[in-house]
Design a protein around this motif. Structure first.
Motif, short mmCIF file in Angstrom:
data_model
loop_
_atom_site.label_atom_id
_atom_site.label_comp_id
_atom_site.label_asym_id
_atom_site.label_seq_id
_atom_site.Cartn_x
_atom_site.Cartn_y
_atom_site.Cartn_z
N ASN A 1 -5.77 6.76 -0.48
CA ASN A 1 -5.30 8.14 -0.31
C ASN A 1 -4.29 8.50 -1.38
O ASN A 1 -4.32 9.60 -1.96
N ALA A 2 -3.36 7.57 -1.65
CA ALA A 2 -2.36 7.83 -2.68
C ALA A 2 -3.00 7.91 -4.07
O ALA A 2 -2.65 8.78 -4.89
N LEU A 3 -3.94 7.03 -4.35
CA LEU A 3 -4.62 7.04 -5.65
C LEU A 3 -5.31 8.37 -5.89
O LEU A 3 -5.23 8.97 -6.98
N GLU B 1 -0.33 7.27 -16.24
CA GLU B 1 -1.37 6.28 -16.51
C GLU B 1 -0.96 4.90 -16.00
O GLU B 1 -1.79 4.16 -15.46
N GLU B 2 0.31 4.55 -16.18
CA GLU B 2 0.79 3.26 -15.65
C GLU B 2 0.68 3.24 -14.13
O GLU B 2 0.32 2.21 -13.53
N ALA B 3 1.00 4.38 -13.50
CA ALA B 3 0.92 4.46 -12.04
C ALA B 3 -0.52 4.29 -11.58
O ALA B 3 -0.80 3.56 -10.61
N LEU B 4 -1.46 4.95 -12.26
CA LEU B 4 -2.87 4.85 -11.87
C LEU B 4 -3.38 3.41 -12.03
O LEU B 4 -4.11 2.90 -11.16
N ALA B 5 -2.98 2.77 -13.10
CA ALA B 5 -3.44 1.40 -13.33
C ALA B 5 -2.92 0.46 -12.25
O ALA B 5 -3.67 -0.38 -11.71
N ARG B 6 -1.64 0.63 -11.90
CA ARG B 6 -1.07 -0.26 -10.88
C ARG B 6 -1.67 0.05 -9.51
O ARG B 6 -1.88 -0.85 -8.70
N MET B 7 -1.94 1.33 -9.24
CA MET B 7 -2.51 1.70 -7.95
C MET B 7 -3.92 1.14 -7.80
O MET B 7 -4.31 0.65 -6.73
N ARG B 8 -4.73 1.16 -8.89
CA ARG B 8 -6.08 0.60 -8.82
C ARG B 8 -6.01 -0.92 -8.59
O ARG B 8 -6.81 -1.48 -7.83
N ALA C 1 -3.64 -2.46 -6.97
CA ALA C 1 -3.26 -2.63 -5.57
C ALA C 1 -4.47 -2.45 -4.66
O ALA C 1 -4.68 -3.23 -3.71
N ALA C 2 -5.29 -1.42 -4.93
CA ALA C 2 -6.48 -1.17 -4.09
C ALA C 2 -7.45 -2.34 -4.19
O ALA C 2 -8.05 -2.76 -3.18
N ARG C 3 -7.62 -2.89 -5.39
CA ARG C 3 -8.51 -4.05 -5.53
C ARG C 3 -7.96 -5.25 -4.76
O ARG C 3 -8.72 -6.02 -4.14
N SER C 4 -6.64 -5.42 -4.79
CA SER C 4 -6.01 -6.54 -4.08
C SER C 4 -6.29 -6.46 -2.59
O SER C 4 -6.67 -7.45 -1.95
N PHE C 5 -6.15 -5.26 -2.03
CA PHE C 5 -6.41 -5.09 -0.59
C PHE C 5 -7.90 -5.23 -0.28
O PHE C 5 -8.29 -5.79 0.75
N GLY C 6 -8.74 -4.68 -1.16
CA GLY C 6 -10.18 -4.74 -0.92
C GLY C 6 -10.71 -6.15 -0.89
O GLY C 6 -11.75 -6.42 -0.25
#
Length: 768
Positions: free
Chosen positions: A631-633, A601-608, A610-615
């Motif tokens: 892709n990783a998410l 869950e911590e990984a998913l939260a941080r990955m989302r 990161a995706a928002r940051s790039f978007g």
């Protein structure tokens, strides 16, 4: 000339007195009278007490003796001459007899079998000649002597052995060897011809109908050996040499390799006794390794232990483990590894000696002529000539395919010793500095060819553009072959404070590293570049290289704890430097580490995040970063049991690639499309739609294979194999076997999945 020299006395004393009285060196007199320096030295030392009359006459002419002095010299020589034999008289029983065989001769079964086979071939049509060549210490003479004793009964007309002294400053001249051979074969002194060619012809005539075994040991070169070889007849000649003697025609070659470990331990057992070796079996194996499986070194160790019956093998292991003392320790009586190497070293041209010494500085298991040339200060062409000369002399081994060379471990130590003794630290450091600068420039230029954002179609900053890799394939080959060399150069640049050079080289390696994720060295590369960026005082640069390092911890050495710590440090540096792109990457690499630690869950939260940051960013670099994170998410969601949600994200990635994001190279888009298809295949498999999963997985695998990306291709092959296995497809076993072996070679932990899947193939199908 004055004739006041002694009228009587030893011939050698008179000759020396006459020569020194004339003010001539041995070399000068030898040149004047046509006698070899070695033969002249043997006469003066009393080894040759009665030279033939024509030799004395040549000496008298070279010394410009008057008639009376010449007669006195002739009278001094006469008593030392052997009584003439008739042409039919048998050879003296000990003339040129075989040397003593060693009782503990070990291994070499294939080589012995080869020589025995050659002995069987000896017939009337053509005499058989075999050359046993190789580096010092391989046991060439021991093999030849042992074989000669075994084969002696097959050659009843004689077995002759001659040491040609090929490593001496003045090897034995063919003229002298032929004289000895002819006399040993029963030719009377008076019937031995004067010229070398005539002697060679008579020797071939004598052997035409005789079954003779001839051992020519320690040959210098082809010109020394060629006049001694029989023409026709049932004889066998075995030639040993440290040189390849590649110019000899119509000869058979017996190649000796280093002993295998078990053979090396067996040799120690035969010398010191099996009880001592069994009592310290591991120490015996360690001794074999420290001796480099070289027979001479093992014999020296064995003789040393034999002379010290109460010394433990482990004690000697400790002494040999100290590299700086190893060659000094490898000495027993008159046997010494350094002495054996020194004989070959002394025969080399000055350029080849310098090349050998400085090539010991090359990093890694082998080196190219270019690297050796840089270290020695030679052009690549001259370096290649030196490397071939050293290979022919048995001091280097050449690669059977590529233009690369390597040392035996003990020869590298010897070359390093000569470097310290003859060149000193200043020359050593200059050689390393010169080579490091060149190698790092070439490595940087070659790596930039893989930068998909700024692809280099021509070498940029290469130190020798005309000889630079012409395309990506050549660049890849150079970077892979010289991996140890450019890494060592980067290491020294970091240690000496060349921070900008370290950062620039590591930055150039960024995209190339993706093709070789299985290289553990990337951790060192990016750890050093992160340190260099910190030393330069740039938080933005530090964030970039800490992110590279987090990637390496995650994917190259599979250390998620170190990856998380590094990603957190990168995140702090990126935020300090107000770099949104690096902030996103740090979040993504941290998410990857958390996922590997099981903190889903911590990984998913941080990955989302990161995706928002790039978007939220508009830069061209943000789009591929966003694709990577999405892709990783999706992969994390699938592994969390949410494959339908994952499939939606990966289909979205595929659509983005198909639309062609602006500003991105086609090759990069194609790679992201392949990653998305790999993920889609796994999503479909997780949803139970395995027939649909096969096509996208095959497409992704083909792309990664075409780009020669094994770190990406082999996990995809495993994914395909798992799908095929579930479908009981006929290709399943072959695919899984290939994936298992390749993943094991890459050090990828997913090899265990392949093993489990292969075992499952052998289980019966439920309900069958």
């Amino acid at each position: 000339m004055a004739s006041d020299t002694p009228a009587a006395g030893d011939f050698g004393q008179q000759l020396r007195a006459l020569r020194t009285g004339a003010g001539l060196s041995q070399e000068a007199l030898a040149h004047a009278c046509g006698v070899s320096v070695r033969a002249l030295a043997d006469m003066e030392r009393g080894r040759t007490r009665g030279p033939q009359r024509r030799t004395v006459q040549a000496l008298a002419a070279g010394l410009a003796l008057d008639e009376a002095a010449a007669r006195r010299l002739e009278r001094a020589a006469a008593p030392g001459r052997p009584r003439p034999r008739t042409a039919s008289a048998p050879a003296a029983p000990h003339a040129l007899a075989l040397p003593r065989d060693i009782q503990d001769f070990t291994a070499r079964g294939p080589a012995l079998a080869r020589l025995c086979d050659l002995a069987d071939r000896a017939g009337a049509a053509r005499a058989v000649v075999s050359v046993v060549a190789g580096q010092p210490g391989l046991g060439k003479t021991a093999l030849a002597v042992h074989a000669a004793h075994r084969l002696a009964p097959r050659f009843p007309d004689g077995q002759f052995a001659v040491d040609l002294h090929g490593m001496d400053p003045e090897p034995v001249a063919p003229y002298d060897v032929l004289g000895r051979l002819l006399r040993a074969a029963g030719v009377a002194d008076g019937a031995v011809p004067v010229g070398t060619d005539d002697r060679s012809g008579l020797w071939r005539s004598v052997l035409r109908d005789r079954r003779v075994l001839l051992l020519l040991d320690n040959a210098a070169d082809e010109s020394q050996v060629r006049p001694l070889l029989p023409g026709t007849g049932p004889s066998l000649t075995v030639v040993t040499s440290r040189h390849a003697l590649a110019g000899l025609e119509s000869v058979h070659r017996v190649d000796l390799a280093l002993l295998r470990r078990e053979e090396a331990v067996e040799l120690l057992s035969r010398i010191v006794g099996p009880e001592r070796v069994r009592a310290e079996a591991q120490a015996a194996r360690d001794l074999a390794e420290l001796c480099g499986h070289l027979p001479l070194a093992l014999r020296i160790v064995g003789q040393r232990l034999l002379s010290r019956p109460h010394e433990r093998l482990g004690k000697l292991v400790s002494r040999l483990a100290a590299e700086g003392r190893r060659l000094d320790t490898l000495r027993a009586g008159s046997l010494g590894v350094s002495a054996a190497f020194a004989l070959s070293y002394a025969q080399l041209r000055p350029e080849a000696r310098a090349f050998l010494r400085r090539a010991s500085l090359a990093a890694g298991p082998d080196f190219s002529p270019a690297t050796g040339g840089l270290l020695a200060g030679l052009s690549c062409a001259d370096a290649t000539v030196c490397a071939e000369e050293l290979t022919d002399a048995g001091l280097l081994h050449s690669d059977p395919v590529g233009e690369r060379y390597r040392f035996h471990d003990l020869l590298r130590l010897y070359a390093a010793e000569r470097l310290a003794a003859e060149d000193g630290p200043r020359v050593r450091e200059a050689a390393l500095d010169r080579t490091d600068r060149w190698v790092l420039r070439r490595a940087t230029a070659a790596a930039l060819r893989f930068d998909v954002e700024h692809h280099q179609d021509a070498p940029h900053g290469d130190p020798a553009p005309d000889g630079a890799p012409a395309d990506r394939e050549e660049a890849r080959a150079w970077l892979e072959a010289e991996r140890f060399q450019w890494l060592a150069a980067l290491r020294r640049a970091h240690e000496t404070g060349l921070h900008r050079q370290v950062v620039d080289t590591a930055e150039a390696m960024h995209w190339f590293s993706d093709l070789n994720q299985h290289w553990e060295q990337w951790v060192e590369v990016f750890r050093r570049s992160a340190d260099a960026a910190r030393a330069l005082g740039s938080r933005r640069l530090e964030a970039v290289h800490l992110n590279y390092l987090a990637w390496a911890y995650n994917l190259c050495v599979h250390d998620p704890r170190a990856a998380l710590e590094t990603a957190d440090a990168a995140l702090a540096a990126a935020r300090d430097g107000e770099d949104g792109l690096q902030t996103g990457w740090a979040l993504g690499y941290g998410a990857g580490a958390l996922h590997r630690l099981g903190l889903v869950e911590e990984a998913l939260a941080r990955m989302r995040e990161a995706a928002r940051s790039f978007g939220a960013q508009d830069s061209p670099q943000a789009r591929p970063a966003e694709l990577s994170l999405l892709n990783a998410l999706g992969g994390y969601l699938r592994q969390a049991g949410r494959p339908a949600e994952a499939l939606g994200i990966h289909r979205r990635c595929e659509r983005i690639c198909d639309a062609g994001p602006p500003g991105l190279p086609d090759e990069l888009i194609a790679t992201y499309r392949a990653v998305a298809r790999q993920q889609i295949g796994n999503d479909l498999a997780a949803l139970g739609r395995r027939h649909e999963a096969e096509a996208p997985l095959r497409s992704a695998l083909a792309h990664f294979q075409d780009l020669r990306m094994p770190a990406w291709a082999e996990p995809t092959r495993l994914d395909l194999g798992l799908v095929l296995g579930a479908l009981r497809h006929p290709e399943a076993r072959e695919t899984l076997l290939a994936a298992r072996d390749a993943l094991a070679a890459l050090g990828n932990p997913r090899q265990a999945e392949a093993v489990t899947a292969l075992a499952a193939l052998d289980e019966p199908v439920a309900g069958a």
